[in-house]
Design an enzyme around this catalytic site. Structure first.
Site: not given
Lengths: 230, 230
Positions: A89, A121-122, A158, A193
């Site tokens: 997020g 991710s985050a 990413h 990714e």
């Protein structure tokens, strides 16, 4: 330590966490309940809905999920948990929440004691030294950009190669990371990714189907293969 | 006020500031010297080299350029200048420098008194209320995200529509701005390359060849035409 820091939760066209399923069975071996940290709230989704999304996946590998937001005493909840997963997020939101509730250090200590951790991710950004190589928009102001430092470098999730067809003058990802290196002497792992970082005790490797691009101060960026040590 | 906040300094395939030349002759009418603020340092370029780049363009319209970094007393330099230009680069670096030297307010006061201002990209971000809608990487930690608020909204420069061909799960620009709106009740102007915001006294319009995408809390994003008031 026993951690996975993944570039993304979901491959293009795939289902949530599906590509990591075998890895996660291994990561959480012997554990039947984890705490999910939903604070990054992708797209503004509620903490409950986001936790439900994680729960749906983890049911398929017989692991129960509790959302950290459900606990009045979050420090106690983290200390008593067997393992953790932080979803993606917005990294600024995630880091602000963790610092304001003094949870960043508590989480770090528990993970360093050997409890399994998955970040996507985050959730991977906060495993690095700082959040200064996130791609996210600074929608809130955190009290610090410092993160858990579970690995001795920063992560750019990413990671995306320049698109030569784009008629646009915004900075490429590589330009941004090189700007970071003008201000910071710290290795950055550009994690495409499909790739993830795996740390087991003191061994840190990069895994997945893609090459991984490494950026260091005063060096040309270079690529390493899956399985390489970091 | 008499300001231009542009999405970019350079159109794809064009020369630096060339597409804005007629506008800039008008903006700086009657002025023969401006101060250039090079702190955003795109790609880590030196303050001197960046100022030289601005100087090369402004020579063509008979305006002299001094770099703000050349002055020992920067507050005095800003107060005595006739006009300003802040170049693009990294907004976090720019905002950190301006706040740490207490120059954000000084610059704001001078611009509000009527002195002409041009911002491009990061230089436009600082014309908005906050830098919370920048696209840049948080390579340094500024003491605050607050900006000059020369217009009653936030700006997203280099606004880019989603690319349906990209097989990548990083957030789109629209997703990021919608996440901003979950945390902030503030209009965001998505300024495509080739467009700029023009404020003359109390009239604020959007100019250029493209439509402009507007984001507001609890509303669907919508497009406005060049020449529309903001």
């Amino acid at each position: 330590m026993n951690i996975i820091l993944a570039s993304t939760s979901t491959l293009f066209g795939g289902a949530y966490l599906e590509y990591l399923k075998e890895e996660l069975i291994n990561l959480y071996h012997g554990i039947d309940e984890i705490i999910f940290i939903p604070f990054a709230r992708p797209g503004g989704i509620s903490h409950d809905d986001y936790t439900e999304k994680a729960r749906s996946f983890f049911e398929t590998i017989n692991i129960k999920v509790k959302g950290l937001h459900e606990f009045d005493n979050k420090t106690e909840a983290i200390n008593e948990a067997e393992g953790y997963f932080t979803g993606g997020g917005n990294t600024f939101l995630l880091v602000k929440n963790l610092h304001e509730e003094n949870l960043m250090k508590i989480l770090k200590q528990n993970i360093e004691s050997g409890k399994p951790y998955l970040g996507c991710s985050a959730g991977s950004n906060i495993g690095g030294q700082t959040m200064k190589t996130t791609n996210d928009m600074p929608i809130v102001y955190p009290p610090s950009f410092d993160c858990m430092g579970l690995v001795p470098f920063n992560i750019n999730p990413h990671y995306l190669d320049p698109n030569p067809e784009l008629r646009h003058n915004g900075e490429t990802r590589e330009t941004r990371i090189k700007e970071f290196l003008t201000q910071n002497d710290m290795k950055v792992v550009g994690l495409r990714e499909g790739n993830w970082i795996r740390r087991i005790n003191d061994t840190i490797t990069v895994e997945g189907n893609e090459l991984t691009r490494i950026f260091e101060k005063d060096k040309e960026p270079y690529e390493i293969e899956s399985g390489s040590q970091l």
